[in-house]
Structure formats: C-alpha cells, structure tokens
Design an enzyme around this catalytic site. Structure first.
Site, PDB file in Angstrom:
ATOM      1  N   HIS A  73      40.930  34.835  38.896  1.00  0.00           N
ATOM      2  CA  HIS A  73      41.555  34.874  40.506  1.00  0.00           C
ATOM      3  C   HIS A  73      41.802  33.542  41.082  1.00  0.00           C
ATOM      4  CE1 HIS A  73      40.538  39.215  40.621  1.00  0.00           C
ATOM      5  NE2 HIS A  73      39.518  38.919  39.922  1.00  0.00           N
ATOM      6  N   LYS A 114      47.418  45.393  35.861  1.00  0.00           N
ATOM      7  CA  LYS A 114      46.389  45.648  36.062  1.00  0.00           C
ATOM      8  C   LYS A 114      45.971  46.919  36.566  1.00  0.00           C
ATOM      9  CE  LYS A 114      41.972  44.477  36.737  1.00  0.00           C
ATOM     10  NZ  LYS A 114      41.272  43.254  36.897  1.00  0.00           N
ATOM     11  N   HIS A 148      36.098  42.362  31.960  1.00  0.00           N
ATOM     12  CA  HIS A 148      34.682  41.874  32.500  1.00  0.00           C
ATOM     13  C   HIS A 148      33.763  43.045  32.160  1.00  0.00           C
ATOM     14  CE1 HIS A 148      36.165  44.015  36.050  1.00  0.00           C
ATOM     15  NE2 HIS A 148      36.808  43.057  36.551  1.00  0.00           N
TER      16      HIS A 148
HETATM   17  C1  NCD Z   1      36.945  40.039  42.381  1.00  0.00           C
HETATM   18  C2  NCD Z   1      37.881  39.230  43.713  1.00  0.00           C
HETATM   19  O1  NCD Z   1      37.082  38.825  44.371  1.00  0.00           O
HETATM   20  O2  NCD Z   1      39.176  39.445  43.693  1.00  0.00           O
HETATM   21  N1  NCD Z   1      35.992  40.101  42.746  1.00  0.00           N
HETATM   22  C3  NCD Z   1      34.847  40.237  41.883  1.00  0.00           C
HETATM   23  O3  NCD Z   1      33.753  40.452  42.114  1.00  0.00           O
HETATM   24  N2  NCD Z   1      35.082  40.051  40.485  1.00  0.00           N
HETATM   25  C4  NCD Z   1      37.874  41.318  42.070  1.00  0.00           C
HETATM   26  C5  NCD Z   1      37.438  41.863  40.866  1.00  0.00           C
HETATM   27  O4  NCD Z   1      37.815  41.224  39.849  1.00  0.00           O
HETATM   28  O5  NCD Z   1      36.833  42.845  40.699  1.00  0.00           O
HETATM   29 ZN    ZN Z   2      38.535  40.098  38.518  1.00  0.00          ZN
END
Ligand code: NCD
Ligand code: ZN
Length: 345
Positions: A15, A99, A174
């Site tokens: 991200h 996605k 993940h």
């Molecule tokens: C991610 C985000 O903040 O964009 N947050 C997370 O906890 N991984 C979104 C995601 O990948 O689920």
């Molecule tokens: Zn993510």
C-alpha cells in the site's frame, strides 16, 4: 553466516497511498525492492486502466532522484468492472493484476465486490487472458468470528470460484492461517499466496501484550501460534507458490491510536530485514532468495531482477516514529526496538 547477498527482491503486495503520504513512504520501498504490486484501495479506488495510469505517473514522479523502482499496478474489482477493462488492462503492459476486496472486508473496501456472481464475465476474461486475481480472502458475514474469516472464505468463496474458473490465476494475498497454507499447497499451480513478515514473526498475543497494541492490528488479523508456525513452514519450504508481500499499510499514528483504530502495520522501513530475521529464526536463510526474489516474478511471468542486495547480521534500532503527513506521524513496526538484520547501503 554474517552476510547474505541475494538477488534484489520485489514486494508483491504493498500500500503506497497517494499524495504527501506516498511521498514519505515510497523511499523505504524503493531503496529495498526493485518492483512492487501496488494496491488500488485509494479513495476513490483505482477501478480503471486510466486511473491506474495516472496513479502510476504520480508514483514515478514522487520517486527519489536516481531510483529505478518500478510500480506494478492493479485494478480494484467492482460489481461493475466491464470485461473490456480486462482487455485494456492486459494490453496496457503496466497492470499486472485485479484486486478482489469483498465489500467491507478491510480499509477502503466499501466499493468492493458484493457478490462474485456479478463478476462472472469479467473473471472469465481474466481466466482467458491469464491476468491474475489478487484476493483479500476474508468472509465478510459479520456473524463469522474475526479469527475464522479466512478459513470460512476458503469454503464459501475460494473453492466455488476455482471450481467455476479452474484456470484463473489467483494470488491468495497475505495468508494468515494453516488452513490457507494447506489450501494453496493442495491447489493447482495457478494458485499462489503472499505472506507478510509480521505474520511470520508475530502471533495474536502481540496485540494484547501488557495492554492494547494498535500497531499490531492489521487485517487479516494476527492468528494463534500454530498458524504462525504453519506460515513459517510454507514460506521457508522452497515451494514456488509462496512469495513475499509485505502488506505494508501506513496509517497516521492518530488514526491507529484511536477508539476505532485503523487496520494496518507499517513494515516498508524494514521490508526485507524483517523477513531475514524470520527466515534466520528457522535456520532457513538459504530459502530467502527464492521466496523474496524468484517465486514472485516467476508466477507473474516477469523477468527476475539481476542486481543484488546484501544483508548483514547487525542489529539496528527502529525509530519510534517517522515523518508521514504534515499533521501526523507514522509508527513503524518494532518502533524503538531492534531488528537483527540490516541492509548494506
Ligand atoms: C490495508 C490498508 O490499510 O489499506 N490494511 C491492512 O490491515 N492490511 C488493507 C488490507 O490489505 O487489508
Ligand atoms: Zn493489503
């Protein structure tokens, strides 16, 4: 072993956000990884090739001078993504996946898919063209226990999806459970998974150690120790279906340390070092290069990187916070504590 030289790694789930936030986090990733699959969950989400092209340009413009980092773009699947957008994505050369966020599953997923049946024509096109579907694999039914959402998703969404589209190339993003690792191991070769460093290093106790620990809260949420061990086993097994995806997800300190704190761990500041620590703890440093640098590009049908990085077994202390926005800072994972491996500059 005191140093480890490996082919430069890539991050297959990242991200980067946008604007000033992106400018402050991008150097952490660009100084470690050659490429990263950039998540499309902006506000508004990156739903078209045109939006992805513009976002890609903003990332390239924000790169530090001399950086050769390549952002690999993704589209955010909605109930209404037309099949024609898949053709455009595939021929763009810079969109590498689509996605799937089940609506409401995580940060900025409100525009996500409310029922996969609505996407049949689009998914069929992806299967035909070989464009990967990147899946946030959590059931969204609020009645499902938060720790069971990944396992329930496998039965209720993943299995029916692959039954309908057996040739669809899927990255189970993940993964956090033994259930998901076993599912991927048993699936056909078009199914792979990314694993974060924090899910290799931490179990759910880390969220409650002496009190609430908002900086250990992410989605999918950390699981119990048996699951962490299964993830370590999968990541260090040498199986090409598993590869590196940090899911580094920056949120300002004030939005994390709040009555309803945001989900996401920031790990890009130590994006490869944390994995070195996890692999070292399992005496599996010899498996790090495959996981971090080979399996990802092989699955995405891209060339492997040719330059190398060197990691040193030398502890360094992570700052307690780092710059993020004009009015808020970022609290990186391990803040104020040591990481056992460093990156040689
Ligand atoms: C991610 C985000 O903040 O964009 N947050 C997370 O906890 N991984 C979104 C995601 O990948 O689920
Ligand atoms: Zn993510």
């Amino acid at each position: 072993m005191q140093t480890l030289t490996i082919t430069r790694p890539d991050d297959w789930h990242l991200h980067l956000r946008d604007g000033d936030a992106m400018k402050s986090v991008l150097p952490d990733t660009a100084s470690r990884f050659a490429r990263a699959i950039v998540m499309p969950n902006l506000k508004p989400p990156v739903t078209t090739v045109a939006l992805a092209a513009a976002y890609r340009q903003r990332i390239l413009s924000a790169l530090p001078a001399g950086a050769s980092f390549q952002p690999l773009m993704t589209l955010y699947l909605t109930d209404n993504t037309p099949a024609a957008e898949i053709d455009a994505a595939q021929s763009s050369g810079f969109v590498h996946g689509v996605k799937l966020y089940p609506a409401g599953a995580t940060t900025n997923s409100d525009a996500g898919v409310t029922g996969l049946a609505k996407c049949d024509a689009t998914l069929a096109r992806m299967e035909k063209l070989g464009l990967p579907l990147l899946v946030h694999g959590e059931a969204t039914d609020p009645a499902v226990d938060v720790f069971d959402r990944e396992a329930v998703f496998i039965d209720t969404v993943m299995l029916p999806l692959l039954k309908k589209f057996p040739g669809l190339r899927v990255v189970f993003e993940h993964i956090t459970t033994k259930d998901a690792a076993d599912f991927v191991i048993g699936a056909t070769s078009n199914v792979a998974a990314t694993i974060t460093a924090h899910h290799l290093l931490l179990n759910r106790n880390a969220m409650f150690q002496g009190g609430m620990r908002p900086h250990h809260y992410c989605l999918p949420v950390l699981k119990r120790e048996t699951h962490r061990q299964a993830l370590v086993k999968a990541a260090t097994s040498g199986n090409p279906k598993f590869f590196l995806g940090t899911d580094s997800a920056p949120h300002g300190k004030r939005t994390k340390e709040a009555a309803c704190g945001c989900a996401g761990c920031y790990t890009a500041h130590a994006g490869i070092e944390l994995y070195a620590e996890a692999f070292d703890a399992s005496s599996a440093l010899d498996k790090l290069e495959g996981f971090a640098s080979f399996h990802g590009p092989d699955f995405y049908r891209l060339a492997r990187n040719t330059d190398r990085i060197t990691l040193i077994r030398k502890a360094w202390q992570v700052p307690t916070e780092q710059a993020f926005l004009a009015d808020d800072v970022l609290v990186p994972l391990r803040n104020g504590e040591n990481i056992a491996w460093s990156l040689q500059e």
